[in-house]
Structures are given as C-alpha cells and as structure tokens.
Design an enzyme around this catalytic site. Structure first.
Site, mmCIF file in Angstrom:
data_model
loop_
_atom_site.group_PDB
_atom_site.id
_atom_site.type_symbol
_atom_site.label_atom_id
_atom_site.label_comp_id
_atom_site.label_asym_id
_atom_site.label_seq_id
_atom_site.Cartn_x
_atom_site.Cartn_y
_atom_site.Cartn_z
ATOM 1 N N ASP A 222 0.274 -2.489 2.405
ATOM 2 C CA ASP A 222 -0.795 -1.523 2.181
ATOM 3 C C ASP A 222 -0.754 -1.077 0.718
ATOM 4 O OD1 ASP A 222 -2.862 0.239 2.696
ATOM 5 O OD2 ASP A 222 -1.651 1.654 3.838
ATOM 6 N N GLU B 213 -3.954 -2.599 -3.858
ATOM 7 C CA GLU B 213 -5.083 -2.949 -4.723
ATOM 8 C C GLU B 213 -4.675 -3.216 -6.184
ATOM 9 O OE1 GLU B 213 -6.211 -1.577 -1.034
ATOM 10 O OE2 GLU B 213 -5.136 -0.354 -2.492
#
Length: 966
Positions: A497, A500
């Site tokens: 997670d 990005e």
C-alpha cells in the site's frame, strides 16, 4: 480566466479531417516505396466565415469548433499571445467548450526526410526548419516504424542525438521483439505526410483511419511532448485509473495520468496510470493504442472525435493493436506488457480485513465468528495495526506478540494470512535498533535528493526513507527483509500500500529545489497543482533516472520485487496486492480500487473500475466490499457482498472509525443473503480458476465487459452495470437503494437462470428481473458448461469436495466447457505441465468429459452431479458409462434434468447439483480406460497450448466419463 483555461486545456484534439483535406503543400508516403501522392483537397471555406469570433477569419482559421485543436495547452493565452504563436484566435459563446486559440491548417512543424528500410521495419529523420513556441525544442527526431506483428504496429519518436529516459518494464517483457510477417499479412497500412510531418494508420480491410496525426502538429521539447490523432468512433474505453463510466466522455474532457493517493472521485488523478485505450468501431471491429511513457501526462478528448496526448518527458513510443475484435486487442496488448500471473487458488476465496483489528485476540475473534456463523472465508488480514510504531518488518510485542502462533493457528484451520507492507522505511529509530533501515543505509538502497543525500518524507511511522526499486541491490535487500520477516511470521501473501509513493510531506522534509523538474513548463491537471504534491521531489535521484520519470512506475517495481521475494521465502505461488499500478503490474500483483466510500454511487462505479483493470491486464481486481470510508448500511452491505462475490478478487475492508461491517454483525436476513452469496462464489471457484488460467495462458479477460463478448451488438457497447465472467456467466446486480427488481439487458440467445435453471429466450431485450434482498441475478449463456464444486468454509476443504457440472444447452442441444486444475499454489504449473485439463461436451443427448491432460491433482475427486438445462422433453432413461441410473429428476416447467438435492448443501444451492449417490453409483470412469486402477494409462490425449499431454487416470478418480440421456 481559470475557467477559460480549463476549457482551452481540454480542447487540443478537434480539427481533424478538415485539416486532412486542406493541407496545401504536403504529401503522403505509403507502406510501399513512394510515389509521394498529394493529399486530396476539400472545398475552400468562404472568406466571410468568421468562425463565430465576431471578425473575419483568414481561410486557414475557418474551422468548426469541434475540429479545433488547442494551441494553448501549456498556459492560457489571450489574442496577442495566441497570434504570436501563429495560431488562430476566435472566441465562442459561453456554451461551447472548444478552445478559442487553435492551430490553423498546415501549421509549421517537423519535416520528414527519406523513409528507409531497416532490419525491423522503416526509419526516417524528422527536422524542424524553425523552433516552436516551446522552450528547449528538440530540433531533430528519429522515427522508427516496427512491424511488431501482423496485428501490432510500433511507432517510436525520440531525440535523434540525445539519449532520453525510456520505460523499461521489469521481468524481461519482450516488447522490443518484432515479427517477420510480410506486409501482405498486416491488418494495417501506414502513410506518412512529409511536411508538416504526420502519419495515418489505416485498417487494411476497409481503409478506415484508426489514427490520423496529420490533424494537428507534433510537438517535441525537453519537457513537453504532444501528439494528436483522430479516433475512429466515440466508443473509447481505458486511460485509467479514473472514476468514470466504462465509456469515456469525449465532450472536451481530459484525464491526468499521475499516480496519487486519493480516494476515488470524479475529476481526480488516482492510484494508477495506464496509457492504453480501446476503440469500438461502429461495425463491431476494434483497435487499441498504447503509449509506453511513464511521465506525467494528460490526455485530452474532444467530440470530433479526437484525442491528444501531452507528456512531460520521455519519448513517444506508440503501439497500435488492430484486433480485429476488442478481446483480440487486449490479448495483443498483453503480448507487449506481459500476461497476468496465475493467482493461488485460495486467493479467489473471501478475504476479511479492517484497519482497526488492534491485537491478535481481535484478529482471531473475527475469524472465529466468521467460522461459527458458517461464512466461507479463506484469508484473514491485518492492516498496519500489527507493526511496532508503524514500522514495517516489525511486530508490536504487546498486542501482536503471538502473531506467529496466531498465523499457525489459522493455517491449521485452512485459513491463510496476509498483512500490509508499505514501502516507506522508518528513519527515526536509534542506530542499530531497526535493521531494515540500518541495512538499507549500508547497502545504499534509498532514494536520494538532488544533492545526493538521503531524501526523507513522512508516512505512518513518521520520518521515512523510500527504497529505490529500480536499483537491483534494493530488490535483493527487500528480498532479504521479507525472507527474514517470514521466518518470524509465516505470511501467505503481502499487501503493498502507499506505493504511489505517498508522503504526507509533499516533496521532502527539506522541501524541493527550484528546478525545471520541480517546476516544468507544463504541469498536467493534478491534485495539489504540483507533481510533488503528496509524494516525493521530482528531482529525487533513483538508479534509473529522476523520480520525475519514474514516479508512475514505483508501485510496479515494488510489486516485482515483492513477488520475487515471496517466491524465495515460501517456495509457493505468490500473492501480492498493490494499490499503485502501471502497465505490466498484473504479471506480479492484483490491484484493488482503493479507499472507496460506502455509498450506492461507489458501488455502481466499482463495476467499470474493475472491468477497466481487466482491460489493462489486471484480472485479479476488486473493490473493498461494503466500502472502506464511512458506515455501510445493512442493505448496501448485502448488495455489495452480492456484487463482490463476482469481483475476481473479493475482500471486505473497513476503516478504523467506521461501524463494523463483517458479515456476522448484521441481522438474520442480511446474514443469510451474504452467506448465500459467498457460498455461490465458492461453488463457482473451479470455473473462476479456469478463467484465470485462460487469462494467464492466452490473455483472456476474467470479469468481461459485454462489448468484448458481443462486439456486433450495439446495445452492449455502453453496458457497465452488468458484466460477464468469461464468455458465459452474466452478472446483473442490484445497484440502487430499495430496489427489489433489476433491469438487465440479455444479448440475443437463450439465458438460463443459474439458480432455477429457468430459460429466457432473448432477441436482444431488456428484462425486468425479480431481485429481493437475498438474490443476485446470474444467468448462464446457452452452449456452455460450468464446472462447479460443493462449497465449504475454506478452499482447503472445498477443493476436496465433489465436482458438479451445469450444462446449458443451445437450441441445437449442445454445450461445451472446460476445467483447469492443479495443486492450487505451485509455481509455474502450467509452464512445467504439472496440471490437469478437461473438456466437457454435451451433444446428441450425451454429456462427456474428455481429459486432455492429467496429473495427480484430481486424484480422489469425483463428479458429484450433472444438471442439464434446456432438455426439451422428459428423459425416459439416463445412463452413466453404460449403466442405467434411476436417481435423476426432470422439471417440466424449467426443462432441467438433474438428480435430487443432497442434504449437505443449503436449500439455496440445492438446485445446483444432482445427488452424490448418482455419481457414486455411476463411478464416472474415463471412457477410454482399459487397464486396472493401478496400471491404466491412456494414449487418447490431446495437446494443450502446445504441450504434449498424457498420463495415468483411473475409474472413480477422474472427471472423464459419459452420461447418456435418452
């Protein structure tokens, strides 16, 4: 001004075919050696046509609004600045979104030199006679045309003299290989316009342009690349990840591709970037285009229809896929980026997670309550609660001190365990106390700032360093960390997670330098207004390049490293789930759609989100069931669980402050409906697993938009509130609050209700289907056989149960299906031939099972029942391998032939199966078996996917056999 700029910056794609018709000093070079032929002229516009701008426009500027291509994408322009660029300026009324400043016809650009043959195709040099209005123009470009295959064309434009960053997908994807097929075989032709440069790719069969870049100038500067093209139709899908319908809105819109931690909502750049689109052509044909570029980009759509790519760096590396149908387009795309991984069988079961299971006691308790309430569940998860001070690769000694024992307890009961593993490594622990950071410093694995020092951001543990996964040493360090952690906590998979990557301090704790990377001449419409918003400095140094070039690939490179590390740690097939994504991610990881809200709108939008990921080569995809943000009401959670039962990846996940939403917390009616949905999913897992095999082996989609399966049906082109599993299972969920029926489109043919077997004969009609709270409508398409299995509380148990076949007969009385079966989590079982594969056929009143390849995976498993849908009249007699069977039933109302229900299944599932006595009395031996159980071998085997097939099989142990209905 801001509003005008938005419209102007969303407009550069529209003055298409009129431009094509009005070039005055240009020529086209076709696929063969030139002659150069002049472009056909269109009629000259009237001199008094002012284009709606209130004053007479020169002829070169007379262009209908939808054909205008924006000359001011980099910034808003007034008349004087527009005309300094030699562009046209013509204001429009307030209702039009078309740009006011736009390119005239024959706008000066690159000139193409001689097109010469190369070993891989053809090449030419492009040069500019004068600079464009952009800073740091690239004056000379190299064009390379590569015939990748008969159905795939590659066109690359790059700086002729200076090396620039180019995307390199991990794991050895052969995107650079080209085909030796002749031009006569190609589904495309290519023409070039020499001055100003442009190209047209046509479909060879009908001459239709699928790309036409002559409509607007090619721009290529150090930090600004722009290419426009017409589109063959308005039916465009792809260009994710965004909160949109399946078909994109072409009415002067734009989509930004820049990975960002942001809960899904309209108009935002989200977690993944996939610069690939599919166009449905009006006659059922389709094509696709992929721009292999990882820099920040914005894609502008306009109603001509047309599209403009604008990227902030890299090169223009285009792949054009000619189909000719949409499913072929997806397969061709996957041949470039790599076909998806085969998931472990257990990962297709139900997963349960929450940010807020604060201890092993709490984690064990929810798993226990799921089991006690008879809810199937395969995987228990923990969010970051498990970690000491939020640091990955640690365990909180007070609340999770017995985590290893807890995981071992789960394993004994057939339940798997997954936990979260963020990429950020805490940098605030005292030296010598946190090995991942200490070892990472020694091995130089972290991203640096522009001055070469450690770049620090802030995530959950506080001060954080970020691994550089483009560095091979980082992959080895990451692998060592995972192997070491696995020795302490034997996880079955990892959830990556915040990749990005996310930093709560934009850029770094020390800010970012004032450079062109941080402040490029053009910034796409990103949340926060800066590329470094909520992430790292663009000038940050990585092994391959600056973060400016690599940002969108960060999650992909982490997934690749994590996938390989899990193979080393476990020696079994890995399971990885990633939030961030980029083309090729499906080879290493599944993807979920992020922090969706618990509301009905997000329930409905989850369908196109999951279907798009399938188009992008990520079949293992799903949304958080019941939603992640906010409280999920009972009805919403029931309907989401029913829909989620048909996501390829199914996980219920919830945020800390929200009301609990595990299935067992709701009322009796809701619990029964959710339990029924989960058991339905588990009964279909053999079919779902087989679909994943086809995705892995040949690039098929799993959750499939209707337009992929029915390309010639105009009604299917826009459907995104229904979808298919494979080619034959139609899912029509309830997506509106309070609804007790659902309107569903049934393509032409016979569709059988999966539960009742009742047929619906459709000529392409909308059907209003009853949908009380305990029902999701699932229909089986005629002509198909669905392999099923009796459900259980885990796949460990269900894989030992009897198989069941549902045969949905066509009007001709035939049907086909298949089953792929292996050990469920072995590495590369297909590649090594360690699997079984069976074909099922129904025709001439017989249902047969033919083993094309067998290994030991099916040993001990039997066929527990056959249900035949669409038997026109009551059978007089039923035989199994020559022996008459009396234990069968026929429903004259639904025309279903089956055995009586077994008491081991819930009432809702009873219609799925014939009795176990039926299979045990028949034995279902293989029809070509000639020897005893211990010595029988068969040479009646067929090759599968190019592999030699064969092996031992024996009566009462395999699914081959014959059932005769007379």
């Amino acid at each position: 001004m801001a509003t005008w700029r938005k419209f102007g910056a969303a407009a550069i794609a529209a003055f298409a075919f009129s431009t094509f018709c009005h070039f005055r000093h240009s020529g086209l070079v076709g696929n063969g050696d030139p002659p150069v032929r002049a472009l056909r002229r269109g009629p000259e516009p009237a001199d008094d046509d002012d284009g709606g701008g209130g004053r007479v426009q020169p002829p070169r500027c007379v262009t209908p609004p939808e054909r205008r291509f924006d000359c001011g994408r980099d910034r808003a322009l007034g008349r004087l600045e527009c005309e300094r660029r030699s562009c046209c300026y013509s204001p429009l009324n307030g209702s039009s979104k078309a740009p006011w400043c736009f390119y005239p016809r024959a706008y000066p650009g690159y000139q193409m030199g001689v097109l010469t043959p190369t070993r891989r195709g053809r090449a030419a040099t492009l040069s500019r006679a004068s600079s464009s209005y952009l800073p740091r123009d690239v004056a000379t470009l190299h064009l390379e045309e590569t015939r990748h295959s008969a159905s795939c064309l590659r066109l690359t434009l790059k700086d002729a003299w200076s090396e620039r960053y180019e995307v390199e997908l991990p794991g050895g994807v052969p995107q650079g290989k080209s085909s030796s097929s002749s031009s006569r075989d190609a589904l495309y032709t290519v023409e070039y316009q020499a001055d100003p440069f442009g190209f047209i790719v046509r479909r060879a069969s009908n001459g239709r342009p699928v790309m036409n870049s002559t409509v607007a100038p090619l721009l290529f500067a150090e930090q600004y690349l722009q290419l426009s093209t017409t589109l063959a139709s308005w039916l465009v899908s792809g260009l994710g990840e965004h909160y949109t319908s399946l078909l994109l809105d072409l009415n002067w819109t734009s989509l930004t591709l820049w990975n960002r931690d942001m809960a899904p909502h309209a108009g935002a750049n989200l977690y993944g970037s996939h610069p690939f689109y599919v166009v449905q052509e009006e006659d059922g044909l389709a094509h696709g285009v992929f721009l292999l570029n990882s820099n920040a980009m914005e894609v502008f759509l306009q109603p001509l229809p047309a599209l403009t790519w604008v990227s902030t760096g890299g090169v223009l590396d285009l792949f054009v896929f000619m189909g000719p149908d949409a499913q072929s387009v997806v397969r061709q795309y996957l041949q470039i980026i790599g076909q998806p991984a085969m998931p472990p069988y257990w990962s297709l079961g139900f997963h349960l997670c929450r940010w807020g299971y604060k201890s092993t006691n709490a984690t064990r308790e929810v798993a226990r309550r799921m089991h006690d309430a008879d809810f199937p569940m395969d995987v228990q998860w923990n969010d970051l609660d498990y970690a000491s001070q939020g640091r990955v690769f640690t365990v909180d000694p007070l609340r999770f001190g017995d985590l290893k024992e807890t995981v071992e307890h789960f394993h004994r009961s057939g339940v798997k365990y997954v936990l979260i593993l963020d990429p950020g490594i805490s940098a605030r622990s005292p030296p010598g106390t946190y090995r991942p950071f200490d070892d990472g410093l020694k091995r130089d694995v972290f991203i640096k700032n522009a001055t070469g020092h450690l770049l620090l951001g802030e995530v959950w543990p506080g001060l954080t360093a970020f691994p550089d996964f483009t560095n091979p040493e980082t992959a080895r360090w990451w692998q060592d960390c995972i192997v070491d952690f696995y020795s302490k906590v034997p996880v079955d998979g990892l959830w990556i997670d915040m990749n990005e990557p996310t930093s709560f301090v934009s850029g770094s704790t020390e800010g970012c330098p004032d450079t062109e990377l941080e402040n490029p001449p053009y910034t796409p419409r990103v949340l926060g207004g800066r590329l470094s918003s909520w992430t790292l400095c663009m000038s940050a140094r990585q092994k391959r390049s600056a973060h400016y070039d690599l940002h969108n690939t960060y999650g992909l490179t982490q997934a690749f490293a994590t996938h390989r590390a899990l193979v080393r740690a476990r020696g079994r097939r890995p399971f990885v789930l990633s939030r961030s994504s980029f083309p090729s991610i499906g080879r290493f990881s599944g993807v979920w759609t992020g922090d969706v809200r618990s509301d009905w709108e997000q329930l409905a939008f989850s369908i196109p989100s999951v279907l798009r990921l399938g188009l992008f080569g990520v079949p293992l995809a799903g949304a958080d069931v019941c939603g992640f943000g906010g409280d999920a009401g009972e009805e919403l959670c029931v309907r989401w669980t029913q829909l989620g039962a048909f996501y390829p990846f199914m996980r219920n996940h919830n945020d800390r402050p929200n009301a609990p939403q595990e299935p067992f917390v709701f009322g009796a009616e809701a619990r029964a409906a959710m339990r029924d949905a989960l058991r339905l999913r588990y009964s279909l897992l053999p079919f779902l697993y087989t679909l994943f095999h086809h995705a892995h082996a040949r690039g098929d989609t799993v959750a499939r938009p209707l337009f992929l399966e029915f390309p010639a049906d105009p009604r299917c082109r826009r459907v995104d509130r229904q979808f298919l599993w494979g080619s034959c299972l139609l899912v029509s969920p309830v997506l509106e609050e309070g609804a007790s029926e659902v309107s569903a489109y049934l393509p032409p043919g016979t569709w059988y209700d999966l539960r009742s077997g009742r047929p619906t004969y459709s000529r392409g009609d909308d059907a209003l289907l009853p949908a009380p709270l305990d029902v999701i409508n699932i229909h089986v398409r005629e002509g198909h056989i669905i392999p099923m299995q009796e459900p259980a509380l885990t796949t460990t148990a269900s894989r030992k149960k009897a198989f069941l076949l549902t045969a949905a007969l066509s009007a001709e009385g035939s049907a086909r299906g298949d089953l792929f079966w292996d050990d469920g989590d072995g590495v590369d079982t297909f590649q090594t031939g360690n699997y079984s594969y069976l074909l099922f056929t129904a025709k001439q009143s017989q249902v047969t099972g033919d083993p094309l390849r067998l290994n030991g995976a099916l040993d001990g498993l039997v066929l527990g029942g056959v249900r035949v849908l669409g038997v026109p009249s009551p059978p007089r007699r039923v035989f199994a391998d020559g022996e008459e069977v009396e234990d069968f039933a026929y429903d004259a109302d639904t025309k279903v032939s089956r055995g009586p229900p077994t008491g081991d299944l819930p009432e809702a599932d009873a219609a799925f199966v014939a009795s176990r006595r039926f299979c045990e009395s028949a034995g279902w031996p293989c029809p070509c078996q000639t020897g005893s159980e211990s010595s029988g071998n068969s040479d009646a085997t067929l090759p599968l996917a190019g592999d030699a097939a064969g092996g031992p099989f024996s009566p009462k142990r395999q699914l081959g056999g014959q059932c005769l209905i007379s």
